[in-house]
Scaffold this motif. Structure first.
Motif, PDB file in Angstrom:
ATOM      1  N   ALA A  74       0.854  -1.190   0.000  1.00  0.00           N
ATOM      2  CA  ALA A  74       0.000   0.000   0.000  1.00  0.00           C
ATOM      3  C   ALA A  74       0.885   1.232   0.000  1.00  0.00           C
ATOM      4  N   GLU A  75       0.298   2.369  -0.349  1.00  0.00           N
ATOM      5  CA  GLU A  75       1.023   3.637  -0.288  1.00  0.00           C
ATOM      6  C   GLU A  75       1.378   3.923   1.166  1.00  0.00           C
ATOM      7  N   PRO A  76       2.656   4.157   1.485  1.00  0.00           N
ATOM      8  CA  PRO A  76       3.031   4.343   2.886  1.00  0.00           C
ATOM      9  C   PRO A  76       2.542   5.677   3.447  1.00  0.00           C
ATOM     10  N   THR A  77       2.155   5.653   4.729  1.00  0.00           N
ATOM     11  CA  THR A  77       1.869   6.869   5.481  1.00  0.00           C
ATOM     12  C   THR A  77       3.045   7.070   6.414  1.00  0.00           C
ATOM     13  N   SER A  78       3.803   8.149   6.235  1.00  0.00           N
ATOM     14  CA  SER A  78       5.091   8.260   6.918  1.00  0.00           C
ATOM     15  C   SER A  78       5.175   9.511   7.784  1.00  0.00           C
ATOM     16  N   VAL A  79       6.155   9.491   8.697  1.00  0.00           N
ATOM     17  CA  VAL A  79       6.491  10.627   9.558  1.00  0.00           C
ATOM     18  C   VAL A  79       7.997  10.821   9.483  1.00  0.00           C
ATOM     19  N   GLU A  80       8.430  12.051   9.224  1.00  0.00           N
ATOM     20  CA  GLU A  80       9.851  12.358   9.172  1.00  0.00           C
ATOM     21  C   GLU A  80      10.412  12.478  10.588  1.00  0.00           C
ATOM     22  N   LEU A  81      11.640  12.013  10.786  1.00  0.00           N
ATOM     23  CA  LEU A  81      12.265  12.059  12.108  1.00  0.00           C
ATOM     24  C   LEU A  81      12.897  13.409  12.400  1.00  0.00           C
ATOM     25  N   GLY A  82      13.269  14.145  11.413  1.00  0.00           N
ATOM     26  CA  GLY A  82      13.950  15.414  11.647  1.00  0.00           C
ATOM     27  C   GLY A  82      15.445  15.183  11.768  1.00  0.00           C
ATOM     28  N   GLU A  83      15.974  15.299  12.967  1.00  0.00           N
ATOM     29  CA  GLU A  83      17.414  15.129  13.205  1.00  0.00           C
ATOM     30  C   GLU A  83      17.614  14.062  14.253  1.00  0.00           C
ATOM     31  N   PRO A  84      18.343  12.977  13.983  1.00  0.00           N
ATOM     32  CA  PRO A  84      19.013  12.651  12.723  1.00  0.00           C
ATOM     33  C   PRO A  84      18.011  12.341  11.618  1.00  0.00           C
ATOM     34  N   PRO A  85      18.384  12.572  10.330  1.00  0.00           N
ATOM     35  CA  PRO A  85      17.435  12.406   9.229  1.00  0.00           C
ATOM     36  C   PRO A  85      16.913  10.974   9.140  1.00  0.00           C
ATOM     37  N   GLY A  86      15.679  10.865   8.755  1.00  0.00           N
ATOM     38  CA  GLY A  86      15.081   9.552   8.574  1.00  0.00           C
ATOM     39  C   GLY A  86      13.573   9.651   8.589  1.00  0.00           C
ATOM     40  N   ARG A  87      12.909   8.511   8.445  1.00  0.00           N
ATOM     41  CA  ARG A  87      11.446   8.485   8.503  1.00  0.00           C
ATOM     42  C   ARG A  87      10.988   7.098   8.901  1.00  0.00           C
ATOM     43  N   LEU A  90       3.910   3.318   7.907  1.00  0.00           N
ATOM     44  CA  LEU A  90       3.040   2.147   7.921  1.00  0.00           C
ATOM     45  C   LEU A  90       2.490   1.963   6.518  1.00  0.00           C
ATOM     46  N   GLU A  91       2.364   0.711   6.086  1.00  0.00           N
ATOM     47  CA  GLU A  91       1.755   0.387   4.795  1.00  0.00           C
ATOM     48  C   GLU A  91       0.484  -0.414   5.083  1.00  0.00           C
ATOM     49  N   ARG A  92      -0.641   0.296   5.124  1.00  0.00           N
ATOM     50  CA  ARG A  92      -1.903  -0.355   5.449  1.00  0.00           C
ATOM     51  C   ARG A  92      -2.852  -0.296   4.249  1.00  0.00           C
ATOM     52  N   PRO A  93      -3.217  -1.426   3.697  1.00  0.00           N
ATOM     53  CA  PRO A  93      -4.196  -1.420   2.599  1.00  0.00           C
ATOM     54  C   PRO A  93      -5.559  -0.944   3.104  1.00  0.00           C
ATOM     55  N   GLY A  94      -6.252  -0.199   2.289  1.00  0.00           N
ATOM     56  CA  GLY A  94      -7.597   0.219   2.645  1.00  0.00           C
ATOM     57  C   GLY A  94      -7.613   1.389   3.611  1.00  0.00           C
ATOM     58  N   THR A  95      -8.644   1.426   4.452  1.00  0.00           N
ATOM     59  CA  THR A  95      -8.861   2.550   5.362  1.00  0.00           C
ATOM     60  C   THR A  95      -7.832   2.561   6.488  1.00  0.00           C
ATOM     61  N   PRO A  96      -7.244   3.723   6.806  1.00  0.00           N
ATOM     62  CA  PRO A  96      -6.295   3.775   7.934  1.00  0.00           C
ATOM     63  C   PRO A  96      -6.966   3.363   9.240  1.00  0.00           C
ATOM     64  N   GLY A  97      -6.206   2.773  10.123  1.00  0.00           N
ATOM     65  CA  GLY A  97      -6.726   2.404  11.433  1.00  0.00           C
ATOM     66  C   GLY A  97      -6.983   3.636  12.283  1.00  0.00           C
ATOM     67  N   PRO A  98      -7.885   3.557  13.276  1.00  0.00           N
ATOM     68  CA  PRO A  98      -8.238   4.732  14.081  1.00  0.00           C
ATOM     69  C   PRO A  98      -7.068   5.292  14.883  1.00  0.00           C
ATOM     70  N   LEU A  99      -6.059   4.469  15.150  1.00  0.00           N
ATOM     71  CA  LEU A  99      -4.920   4.925  15.941  1.00  0.00           C
ATOM     72  C   LEU A  99      -3.621   4.973  15.136  1.00  0.00           C
ATOM     73  N   ASP A 100      -3.739   4.939  13.820  1.00  0.00           N
ATOM     74  CA  ASP A 100      -2.513   4.951  13.001  1.00  0.00           C
ATOM     75  C   ASP A 100      -1.674   6.200  13.243  1.00  0.00           C
ATOM     76  N   ASP A 101      -2.327   7.363  13.386  1.00  0.00           N
ATOM     77  CA  ASP A 101      -1.570   8.606  13.613  1.00  0.00           C
ATOM     78  C   ASP A 101      -0.781   8.524  14.916  1.00  0.00           C
ATOM     79  N   LEU A 102      -1.427   8.005  15.957  1.00  0.00           N
ATOM     80  CA  LEU A 102      -0.746   7.884  17.243  1.00  0.00           C
ATOM     81  C   LEU A 102       0.381   6.859  17.168  1.00  0.00           C
ATOM     82  N   VAL A 103       0.129   5.732  16.504  1.00  0.00           N
ATOM     83  CA  VAL A 103       1.166   4.710  16.355  1.00  0.00           C
ATOM     84  C   VAL A 103       2.371   5.296  15.636  1.00  0.00           C
ATOM     85  N   LEU A 104       2.131   6.034  14.564  1.00  0.00           N
ATOM     86  CA  LEU A 104       3.238   6.637  13.810  1.00  0.00           C
ATOM     87  C   LEU A 104       3.988   7.662  14.650  1.00  0.00           C
TER      88      LEU A 104
END
Length: 370
Positions: A74-87, A90-104
């Motif tokens: 699935a298209e990844p939903t990502s969060v950038e780490l900032g410093e040090p660089p990175g990200r 989650l790759e979840r097919p279909g509807t995002p889970g209700p807590l995906d934002d918190l998990v990320l």
């Protein structure tokens, strides 16, 4: 990371699940696992493919069964780490889970901590505790302290500050310290050791915003109603590297004045003449009539809440402000303060009795943490 497996589908209520997510990643940080362990754990928690990518390193992708993931699902939903660089993502097919934002969000914080720790020292822990103990020890010679500074990667020409973190639930204060500091974003160069039941955090950030960051992190922790236990924090002065023991002594003293949930962060420089109380022998403090009266009140069925209410009232100086600090209705706070007045014979609307109550509370804190 055996023993940490948790799946959100097994937790019924969203509120409970949110608390479990926070605690889950806090535990991962405390255990200082490898990045691959973190990604496997995040994938198992979210029950979908999780990934972690750092600058200059191959991406890590694992499916929920702990195996390396194949082609993208699935298209990844990502969060950038900032410093040090990175990200992280989650790759979840279909509807995002209700807590995906918190998990990320928590996944990113944990990844940031682990990546920052690796940059501080190649060892799997944030520092060699023996070096920290040597640095802060009373008997260390100046040349030994200077050598410990170098080995810990600290600059002897720049100020160093020590933070003391105590736990009130018998938990690991070192883990509590790392989890708390991780909430402020990218970790500064810091080193942690538990000495005498209190975590010593030696920090040398480029911009000294540690006090504001600590208070903001504890506010976030309180709003989240984190399942992590209550903690107390004392902050020593920023001092030259070879005088770092002085900052540690100050931080320990300030931690004795702190009250989890009411006044959790105490800065030594703000105590002023109150530090004179710490020079009174503990046995004498314990034998004070007012301290013994507070102990007797605390031993009653509702006594702990009554004493906490008195703490909040003395700190804020206002019934309504105390109610806000305790997240209680002001009428409930007034009722508890009436219990205190009846039990102790004090009139809290009288300046003299309020001062007496404040002094007795401080003496009791110092006596209990001698």
């Amino acid at each position: 990371m055996k023993g940490l497996l948790l799946r959100l589908s097994a937790v019924d209520a969203d509120a409970e699940a949110a608390v479990r997510v926070i605690a889950y990643f806090d535990e991962l940080v405390a255990r200082q696992g490898r990045p691959a362990d973190l990604v496997r754990a995040a994938a198992a928690l979210a029950e979908c493919v999780a990934g972690f990518e750092r600058d200059g390193a191959a991406p890590l992708r694992f499916s929920s069964d702990g195996e390396r993931a194949g082609a993208a699902v699935a298209e990844p939903t990502s969060v950038e780490l900032g410093e040090p660089p990175g990200r992280v993502w989650l790759e979840r097919p279909g509807t995002p889970g209700p807590l995906d934002d918190l998990v990320l969000e928590r996944f990113a914080i944990a990844a940031r901590v682990l990546a920052s720790a690796e940059r501080v020292t190649p060892a799997p822990h944030l520092a060699d505790p023996a070096l920290v103990e040597l640095l802060l020890g009373e008997q260390a010679a100046a040349e030994d302290r200077a050598r410990a500074l170098v080995l810990l990667g600290l600059d002897a020409t720049r100020p160093v500050r020590v933070i003391a973190v105590g736990s009130e639930d018998g938990g690991d204060p070192g883990a509590a310290a790392v989890g708390l500091l991780a909430r402020g974003g990218p970790l500064p160069r810091l080193h942690v050791a538990v000495i005498g039941g209190v975590a010593a955090v030696v920090s040398q950030p480029r911009a000294d915003t540690v006090i504001e960051s600590l208070r903001a992190a504890l506010d976030d922790r309180a709003r989240e109603r984190s399942s992590a236990g209550p903690i107390r924090v004392g902050v020593g002065d920023a001092v030259p590297g070879l005088e770092v023991r002085r900052s540690w002594v100050q931080a320990k003293l300030a931690e004795r004045f702190a009250v989890a949930g009411v006044e959790p962060v105490v800065v030594h420089g703000d105590l002023g003449s109150l530090t004179l109380l710490a020079e009174i022998p503990v046995a004498r403090l314990r034998d004070s009539g007012d301290v013994r009266a507070l102990d007797a009140l605390a031993a009653r069925p509702t006594g702990a809440a009554d004493v906490a209410t008195l703490e909040a009232f003395c700190r804020t100086g206002s019934l309504r402000q105390a109610a806000l600090a305790l997240h209680r209705h002001h009428s409930s706070v007034a009722t508890r303060l009436a219990h205190v007045e009846e039990a102790l014979g004090w009139r809290l609307d009288e300046p003299g009795d309020r001062f007496r109550a404040r002094l007795a509370l401080l003496a009791r804190r110092l006596a209990r943490r001698g």
